[in-house]
Design an enzyme around this catalytic site. Structure first.
Site, PDB file in Angstrom:
ATOM      1  N   LYS A  23       4.876 -18.631 -14.985  1.00 18.51           N
ATOM      2  CA  LYS A  23       4.352 -19.022 -13.670  1.00 18.51           C
ATOM      3  C   LYS A  23       4.653 -17.934 -12.639  1.00 18.51           C
ATOM      4  O   LYS A  23       3.790 -17.569 -11.835  1.00 18.51           O
ATOM      5  CB  LYS A  23       4.947 -20.382 -13.257  1.00 18.51           C
ATOM      6  CG  LYS A  23       4.412 -21.527 -14.126  1.00 18.51           C
ATOM      7  CD  LYS A  23       5.178 -22.832 -13.983  1.00 18.51           C
ATOM      8  CE  LYS A  23       4.666 -23.853 -15.006  1.00 18.51           C
ATOM      9  NZ  LYS A  23       5.424 -25.113 -15.025  1.00 18.51           N
TER      10      LYS A  23
ATOM     11  N   GLN B 292      10.808 -27.410 -12.502  1.00 20.61           N
ATOM     12  CA  GLN B 292      10.455 -27.423 -13.918  1.00 20.61           C
ATOM     13  C   GLN B 292      11.142 -28.602 -14.616  1.00 20.61           C
ATOM     14  O   GLN B 292      12.348 -28.773 -14.519  1.00 20.61           O
ATOM     15  CB  GLN B 292      10.874 -26.092 -14.581  1.00 20.61           C
ATOM     16  CG  GLN B 292      10.405 -25.941 -16.007  1.00 20.61           C
ATOM     17  CD  GLN B 292       8.877 -25.922 -16.141  1.00 20.61           C
ATOM     18  OE1 GLN B 292       8.180 -25.252 -15.404  1.00 20.61           O
ATOM     19  NE2 GLN B 292       8.360 -26.699 -17.089  1.00 20.61           N
TER      20      GLN B 292
ATOM     21  N   ASP C 281       2.340 -29.562  -8.294  1.00 17.99           N
ATOM     22  CA  ASP C 281       2.308 -30.123  -9.650  1.00 17.99           C
ATOM     23  C   ASP C 281       1.521 -31.436  -9.684  1.00 17.99           C
ATOM     24  O   ASP C 281       1.198 -31.940 -10.755  1.00 17.99           O
ATOM     25  CB  ASP C 281       3.740 -30.370 -10.157  1.00 17.99           C
ATOM     26  CG  ASP C 281       4.182 -29.302 -11.156  1.00 17.99           C
ATOM     27  OD1 ASP C 281       3.302 -28.660 -11.768  1.00 17.99           O
ATOM     28  OD2 ASP C 281       5.403 -29.122 -11.321  1.00 17.99           O
TER      29      ASP C 281
END
Ligand code: NAD
Length: 291
Positions: free
Chosen positions: A52, A96, A119
């Site tokens: 990412k 994460q 997200d």
């Protein structure tokens, strides 16, 4: 059989974002900024976050990687998130997953400001998505839509079978595939660990999305001729022939299924890169919304 190539499509999305970002800079606007939090030393999480951050650099975004000890308390993590919420320069925040057991995933998700929830896991984002309002779509399902769109896969009136009902993949993609616009308008069946007759249901599917995390679960005899197969699964299985000691397997037995279908994603190189491209897209939108 045609490959749904996530590397090619994600590169096309990133190329577009790079151009948009350069245009912003020419106009004197800021570059999008993604802040990523990585907790502990989970090997898979390290790899995902590194990809990412690398993608941010490729498209000209700013990124901040915040590494925190496995032992960090829930309160300290929530405080860190509040700081990022208050930082005007940060457009998108991702934590994460998975988190250490002593930290509530739900509290973390709900602490991130919906306007920075790239997200797409915050209940407000999910609620807006369900109602068909502009929203940050969860990155993996959004990446799947971008891929279907790129290959002009017909979805209207098609029967899509989704295997798995998690909040991050199965449930949202089932909703997104039946929204009243392209790519959508499918008739959707959601299967899970308590579903009876899974094979019979799959055999009726024009599109199958597997998101269950069981390596090579979907076999050729479960698939109708000409079906479109999207394999979300990523499982590390021990493999002594690899330097890393493991190989990555999807939920689809590729060699068995590929000869029967019209389109199929490989693993790796299918949905994985699309997830990152979709995250970049959400970060760009979060930034542009503040102009
Ligand atoms: P999860 O573990 O949260 O959920 C799995 C789902 O599969 C559950 O709803 C369960 O009911 C269902 N299931 C389990 N066994 C089943 C069976 N035998 N028959 C039918 N359904 C069954 O999973 P998740 O977080 O959605 O992840 C699924 C897979 O996708 C994992 O391999 C994960 O690593 C992968 N994943 C990949 C990406 C990507 O970017 N490619 C992103 C997220 C998750």
């Amino acid at each position: 059989m045609n490959l749904l190539d996530g590397k090619i499509v994600s590169q096309a999305v990133k190329d577009r974002l790079k151009t948009y970002t350069e245009e912003r800079l020419v106009q004197g606007k800021k570059a999008p900024h993604l802040a990523a939090i990585l907790i502990g030393n989970n090997g898979a999480s390290e790899t995902y976050v590194a990809s990412k951050v690398k993608s941010c650099a490729e498209v000209g975004f700013t990124s901040t990687l915040i590494r925190l000890e496995e032992s960090i308390s829930e309160q300290e993590l929530l405080f860190k998130l509040t700081e990022l919420n208050d930082d005007f320069d940060v457009d998108g925040i991702l934590v994460q997953l998975p988190l250490p057991k002593h930290i509530s995933e739900q509290k973390v998700i709900e602490t991130i400001l919906p306007s920075k929830d790239v997200d797409g896991f915050h209940p407000e984002s999910v609620g807006r998505m369900v109602q068909g309002l502009p929203a940050f779509y969860p990155a993996t399902p959004y990446g799947i839509l971008l891929m279907l769109e790129h290959y002009k896969i017909e979805t209207k009136g098609k029967h899509a079978v989704v295997i798995g009902r998690s909040n991050i993949v199965g449930r949202p993609i089932s909703i997104m595939l039946n929204k009243n616009e392209y790519p959508g308008n499918c008739t959707v069946t959601v299967c899970h660990s308590h579903t009876h007759n899974l094979k019979e249901i799959c055999l009726q599917a024009d599109i199958i999305i597997t998101a269950l995390g069981k390596p090579e679960f979907l076999k050729g005899d479960m698939v109708k001729e000409g079906a479109v197969i999207v394999d979300v699964g990523i499982t590390r299985v021990p493999d002594a022939s690899k330097k890393s000691g493991f190989s990555i397997k999807g939920d689809v037995d590729f060699n068995d299924v590929a000869p029967k279908c019209s389109y199929i994603t490989p693993v790796p190189g299918g949905v994985g890169p699309m997830t990152i491209a979709a995250l970049m897209m959400n970060t760009f939108k979060a930034c542009a919304a503040k102009d």
